[in-house]
Write a protein that holds these residues in place. Structure first.
Motif, PDB file in Angstrom:
ATOM      1  N   TYR A 187     -19.909   7.862 -35.416  1.00 53.50           N
ATOM      2  CA  TYR A 187     -20.996   8.181 -34.492  1.00 53.50           C
ATOM      3  C   TYR A 187     -21.727   6.910 -34.051  1.00 53.50           C
ATOM      4  O   TYR A 187     -22.069   6.754 -32.876  1.00 53.50           O
ATOM      5  N   TYR A 188     -21.947   5.997 -34.996  1.00 59.44           N
ATOM      6  CA  TYR A 188     -22.637   4.762 -34.635  1.00 59.44           C
ATOM      7  C   TYR A 188     -21.751   3.894 -33.746  1.00 59.44           C
ATOM      8  O   TYR A 188     -22.256   3.181 -32.877  1.00 59.44           O
ATOM      9  N   GLY A 189     -20.454   3.955 -33.976  1.00 65.12           N
ATOM     10  CA  GLY A 189     -19.541   3.225 -33.098  1.00 65.12           C
ATOM     11  C   GLY A 189     -19.605   3.723 -31.663  1.00 65.12           C
ATOM     12  O   GLY A 189     -19.550   2.932 -30.717  1.00 65.12           O
ATOM     13  N   ILE A 190     -19.744   5.040 -31.507  1.00 65.37           N
ATOM     14  CA  ILE A 190     -19.898   5.603 -30.155  1.00 65.37           C
ATOM     15  C   ILE A 190     -21.184   5.101 -29.515  1.00 65.37           C
ATOM     16  O   ILE A 190     -21.227   4.771 -28.322  1.00 65.37           O
ATOM     17  N   TYR A 191     -22.253   5.001 -30.325  1.00 62.53           N
ATOM     18  CA  TYR A 191     -23.525   4.483 -29.794  1.00 62.53           C
ATOM     19  C   TYR A 191     -23.381   3.026 -29.365  1.00 62.53           C
ATOM     20  O   TYR A 191     -23.892   2.625 -28.311  1.00 62.53           O
ATOM     21  N   ILE A 192     -22.683   2.220 -30.154  1.00 61.62           N
ATOM     22  CA  ILE A 192     -22.474   0.815 -29.781  1.00 61.62           C
ATOM     23  C   ILE A 192     -21.655   0.715 -28.503  1.00 61.62           C
ATOM     24  O   ILE A 192     -21.910  -0.139 -27.642  1.00 61.62           O
ATOM     25  N   LEU A 193     -20.674   1.599 -28.353  1.00 59.54           N
ATOM     26  CA  LEU A 193     -19.887   1.606 -27.114  1.00 59.54           C
ATOM     27  C   LEU A 193     -20.764   1.919 -25.907  1.00 59.54           C
ATOM     28  O   LEU A 193     -20.614   1.305 -24.837  1.00 59.54           O
ATOM     29  N   SER A 194     -21.690   2.850 -26.065  1.00 56.57           N
ATOM     30  CA  SER A 194     -22.575   3.196 -24.945  1.00 56.57           C
ATOM     31  C   SER A 194     -23.504   2.035 -24.615  1.00 56.57           C
ATOM     32  O   SER A 194     -23.761   1.744 -23.440  1.00 56.57           O
ATOM     33  N   VAL A 195     -24.006   1.336 -25.640  1.00 57.05           N
ATOM     34  CA  VAL A 195     -24.857   0.168 -25.400  1.00 57.05           C
ATOM     35  C   VAL A 195     -24.064  -0.942 -24.742  1.00 57.05           C
ATOM     36  O   VAL A 195     -24.550  -1.609 -23.810  1.00 57.05           O
ATOM     37  N   ALA A 196     -22.837  -1.149 -25.207  1.00 55.18           N
ATOM     38  CA  ALA A 196     -21.994  -2.185 -24.608  1.00 55.18           C
ATOM     39  C   ALA A 196     -21.678  -1.878 -23.152  1.00 55.18           C
ATOM     40  O   ALA A 196     -21.667  -2.780 -22.296  1.00 55.18           O
ATOM     41  N   SER A 197     -21.426  -0.604 -22.852  1.00 55.64           N
ATOM     42  CA  SER A 197     -21.169  -0.223 -21.461  1.00 55.64           C
ATOM     43  C   SER A 197     -22.412  -0.419 -20.603  1.00 55.64           C
ATOM     44  O   SER A 197     -22.321  -0.864 -19.451  1.00 55.64           O
ATOM     45  N   GLN A 198     -23.572  -0.100 -21.162  1.00 56.38           N
ATOM     46  CA  GLN A 198     -24.824  -0.243 -20.420  1.00 56.38           C
ATOM     47  C   GLN A 198     -25.156  -1.712 -20.164  1.00 56.38           C
ATOM     48  O   GLN A 198     -25.602  -2.081 -19.073  1.00 56.38           O
ATOM     49  N   ASP A 199     -24.924  -2.576 -21.165  1.00 54.42           N
ATOM     50  CA  ASP A 199     -25.251  -4.001 -21.044  1.00 54.42           C
ATOM     51  C   ASP A 199     -24.068  -4.841 -20.574  1.00 54.42           C
ATOM     52  O   ASP A 199     -24.162  -6.080 -20.586  1.00 54.42           O
ATOM     53  N   LYS A 200     -22.969  -4.177 -20.199  1.00 49.87           N
ATOM     54  CA  LYS A 200     -21.771  -4.875 -19.713  1.00 49.87           C
ATOM     55  C   LYS A 200     -21.246  -5.882 -20.735  1.00 49.87           C
ATOM     56  O   LYS A 200     -20.998  -7.050 -20.449  1.00 49.87           O
ATOM     57  N   LEU A 201     -21.044  -5.363 -21.956  1.00 48.40           N
ATOM     58  CA  LEU A 201     -20.528  -6.196 -23.053  1.00 48.40           C
ATOM     59  C   LEU A 201     -19.287  -5.570 -23.683  1.00 48.40           C
ATOM     60  O   LEU A 201     -19.021  -5.740 -24.875  1.00 48.40           O
ATOM     61  N   LEU A 202     -18.524  -4.844 -22.881  1.00 48.13           N
ATOM     62  CA  LEU A 202     -17.373  -4.129 -23.422  1.00 48.13           C
ATOM     63  C   LEU A 202     -16.322  -5.059 -24.005  1.00 48.13           C
ATOM     64  O   LEU A 202     -15.540  -4.658 -24.882  1.00 48.13           O
ATOM     65  N   GLU A 203     -16.276  -6.313 -23.531  1.00 43.15           N
ATOM     66  CA  GLU A 203     -15.267  -7.237 -24.061  1.00 43.15           C
ATOM     67  C   GLU A 203     -15.556  -7.637 -25.507  1.00 43.15           C
ATOM     68  O   GLU A 203     -14.686  -8.217 -26.185  1.00 43.15           O
ATOM     69  N   ARG A 204     -16.731  -7.324 -26.017  1.00 45.40           N
ATOM     70  CA  ARG A 204     -17.083  -7.687 -27.385  1.00 45.40           C
ATOM     71  C   ARG A 204     -16.941  -6.525 -28.363  1.00 45.40           C
ATOM     72  O   ARG A 204     -17.280  -6.662 -29.543  1.00 45.40           O
ATOM     73  N   VAL A 205     -16.445  -5.397 -27.873  1.00 43.87           N
ATOM     74  CA  VAL A 205     -16.396  -4.205 -28.704  1.00 43.87           C
ATOM     75  C   VAL A 205     -15.098  -4.114 -29.507  1.00 43.87           C
ATOM     76  O   VAL A 205     -15.048  -3.414 -30.525  1.00 43.87           O
ATOM     77  N   TRP A 206     -14.051  -4.832 -29.096  1.00 43.93           N
ATOM     78  CA  TRP A 206     -12.731  -4.638 -29.696  1.00 43.93           C
ATOM     79  C   TRP A 206     -12.697  -4.773 -31.216  1.00 43.93           C
ATOM     80  O   TRP A 206     -11.893  -4.082 -31.878  1.00 43.93           O
ATOM     81  N   PRO A 207     -13.544  -5.611 -31.884  1.00 44.39           N
ATOM     82  CA  PRO A 207     -13.465  -5.676 -33.356  1.00 44.39           C
ATOM     83  C   PRO A 207     -13.765  -4.355 -34.051  1.00 44.39           C
ATOM     84  O   PRO A 207     -13.309  -4.130 -35.182  1.00 44.39           O
ATOM     85  N   ILE A 208     -14.521  -3.477 -33.389  1.00 46.89           N
ATOM     86  CA  ILE A 208     -14.871  -2.205 -34.024  1.00 46.89           C
ATOM     87  C   ILE A 208     -13.618  -1.404 -34.363  1.00 46.89           C
ATOM     88  O   ILE A 208     -13.513  -0.805 -35.442  1.00 46.89           O
ATOM     89  N   PHE A 209     -12.664  -1.382 -33.451  1.00 41.33           N
ATOM     90  CA  PHE A 209     -11.438  -0.617 -33.691  1.00 41.33           C
ATOM     91  C   PHE A 209     -10.631  -1.228 -34.837  1.00 41.33           C
ATOM     92  O   PHE A 209      -9.987  -0.507 -35.609  1.00 41.33           O
ATOM     93  N   LEU A 210     -10.680  -2.551 -34.983  1.00 43.54           N
ATOM     94  CA  LEU A 210     -10.035  -3.202 -36.119  1.00 43.54           C
ATOM     95  C   LEU A 210     -10.743  -2.826 -37.419  1.00 43.54           C
ATOM     96  O   LEU A 210     -10.081  -2.581 -38.446  1.00 43.54           O
ATOM     97  N   PHE A 211     -12.077  -2.752 -37.374  1.00 42.61           N
ATOM     98  CA  PHE A 211     -12.833  -2.365 -38.561  1.00 42.61           C
ATOM     99  C   PHE A 211     -12.473  -0.946 -38.995  1.00 42.61           C
ATOM    100  O   PHE A 211     -12.284  -0.685 -40.191  1.00 42.61           O
ATOM    101  N   TYR A 212     -12.390  -0.039 -38.021  1.00 41.47           N
ATOM    102  CA  TYR A 212     -12.020   1.337 -38.348  1.00 41.47           C
ATOM    103  C   TYR A 212     -10.654   1.381 -39.030  1.00 41.47           C
ATOM    104  O   TYR A 212     -10.452   2.114 -40.013  1.00 41.47           O
ATOM    105  N   THR A 213      -9.696   0.623 -38.525  1.00 37.55           N
ATOM    106  CA  THR A 213      -8.353   0.614 -39.096  1.00 37.55           C
ATOM    107  C   THR A 213      -8.376   0.132 -40.540  1.00 37.55           C
ATOM    108  O   THR A 213      -7.737   0.717 -41.425  1.00 37.55           O
ATOM    109  N   ILE A 214      -9.138  -0.931 -40.800  1.00 32.35           N
ATOM    110  CA  ILE A 214      -9.216  -1.483 -42.158  1.00 32.35           C
ATOM    111  C   ILE A 214      -9.882  -0.495 -43.108  1.00 32.35           C
ATOM    112  O   ILE A 214      -9.399  -0.254 -44.232  1.00 32.35           O
ATOM    113  N   LEU A 215     -10.980   0.111 -42.669  1.00 28.79           N
ATOM    114  CA  LEU A 215     -11.719   1.024 -43.543  1.00 28.79           C
ATOM    115  C   LEU A 215     -10.923   2.290 -43.826  1.00 28.79           C
ATOM    116  O   LEU A 215     -10.889   2.771 -44.967  1.00 28.79           O
TER     117      LEU A 215
END
Length: 360
Positions: free
Chosen positions: A108-136
């Motif tokens: 859920y928090y990852g979805i919130y970060i995605l929405s903030v990144a989309s709003q602030d035009k920072l989507l290129e910095r979001v990719w590590p989240i998906f790597l974190f999910y895979t590791i966890l």
């Protein structure tokens, strides 16, 4: 698979409901929308922001793995070792679903970060989240795989540090709240999360323009009504679980007083959120608190007349909320509505409680 999810993931949130309740109180009670946005922006823009986020998430995942490893050692969970009969691919997929269940708050928090990144035009910095999910997810799957391959069965024994034991309070209020936390933790978590969210949204909207007390009265009344699940569970505790309470020599007035006090304590946490936003005076908060308390007392008293499933009470609740909304819109004083509701519930409680006692 469904049995594993219910007995493991649901048990985790049930036993840790108190922890999540405190976190919700901190995140929604003391942090506003600006603070949440600032934290998300920090994780996205700081040089080591994503590493900090991964560290926090890793601690949570380790906490989940520790809980799972200890839970599956208990004698009641011997059945999980039968999963070794599944194929490797089946175990990987199904344990992955279990991992996703544990990681729901992070998703859920990852979805919130995605929405903030989309709003602030920072989507290129979001990719590590998906790597974190895979590791966890892989970590939790590895933990479950290790446990079923290394079973450790034991009989749990109580271990005390000293011979001195603090006696439990001789209080019906304490026992009832303890039962809510221990046995109905998921219900407590869901009701409080929904109520806190409606509180925050109402107060944020209230400070955007100049409104009178009618706006928060309607919004916060809805938030207070989200606690009817807890009121219903308290009714079940009194009527089904602790039936010998009916034979105690207690007056009707004292029984109503206990019901009044425990509901006052139940709705107190979200009421404190009002002090965080500082848009309502103390007198206004007191009026709204009394209004919410009167609504729950009326609902709880109604349960003595119509004992059944919670779903059966939804229609009267909706009709009552519509009537309440009309009364508020027609500028009937909030305090007058609250006092009238409390007085009526006290009057009708004597009749309906006695009637239910005779029927049973």
């Amino acid at each position: 698979m469904k049995t594993i999810l219910i007995s493991t993931v649901s048990e985790f949130f049930k036993q840790r409901a108190g922890m999540f309740f405190v976190l919700i109180g901190i995140l929604f009670g003391f942090l506003g929308g600006r603070e949440h946005h600032a934290f998300a922006a920090f994780f996205l823009t700081d040089r080591f922001g994503m590493l900090y986020l991964f560290g926090i998430w890793l601690l949570y995942a380790i906490f989940c793995i520790h809980f799972l490893l200890n839970l599956w050692k208990q004698p009641a969970y011997h059945f999980v070792y039968q999963t070794r009969l599944w194929s490797g691919k089946t175990r990987f997929l199904r344990f992955g679903v279990v991992a996703l269940g544990f990681l729901q708050p992070l998703l859920y928090y990852g979805i919130y970060i995605l929405s903030v990144a989309s709003q602030d035009k920072l989507l290129e910095r979001v990719w590590p989240i998906f790597l974190f999910y895979t590791i966890l997810i892989s970590g939790i799957i590895a933990g479950t795989e290790w446990r079923i391959r290394n079973p450790r069965l034991f009989v749990d024994k109580k271990q005390t540090i000293s011979k001195w034991q603090i006696p439990r309070p001789n209080s019906w209020i304490y026992w009832s709240l303890e039962w809510l936390v221990r046995e109905k933790g998921v219900t407590l978590l869901v009701c409080k999360a929904g109520s806190a969210l409606v509180f925050v949204c109402t107060l944020i909207y209230y400070q955007t323009d100049v409104y009178d007390l009618r706006l928060p009265a309607i919004g916060l009344s809805l938030a207070y009504l989200l606690n009817i699940g807890l009121s219903y569970e308290l009714f079940q505790w009194e009527s089904v679980v602790w039936q010998w309470n009916r034979s105690l020599p207690l007056s009707i007035g004292k029984r109503f007083g206990r019901m009044f006090l425990i509901h006052a304590l139940v709705i107190l946490p979200e009421t404190l959120i009002c002090f965080r936003y500082n848009v309502l005076t103390f007198v206004e908060i007191g009026q709204l608190y009394c209004l919410g308390l009167s609504l729950l007392l009326l609902f709880h008293t109604y349960l003595y007349r119509k004992n059944g499933l919670l779903e059966d009470t939804m229609q009267p609740v909706l009709i009552g909320f519509v009537v309440l909304t009309l009364l508020i819109l027609y500028k009937i004083p909030v305090l007058l509505i609250a006092v009238s509701g409390i007085c009526y519930s006290c009057y009708i409680y004597q009749k309906w409680y006695s009637g239910q006692h005779q029927r049973s």
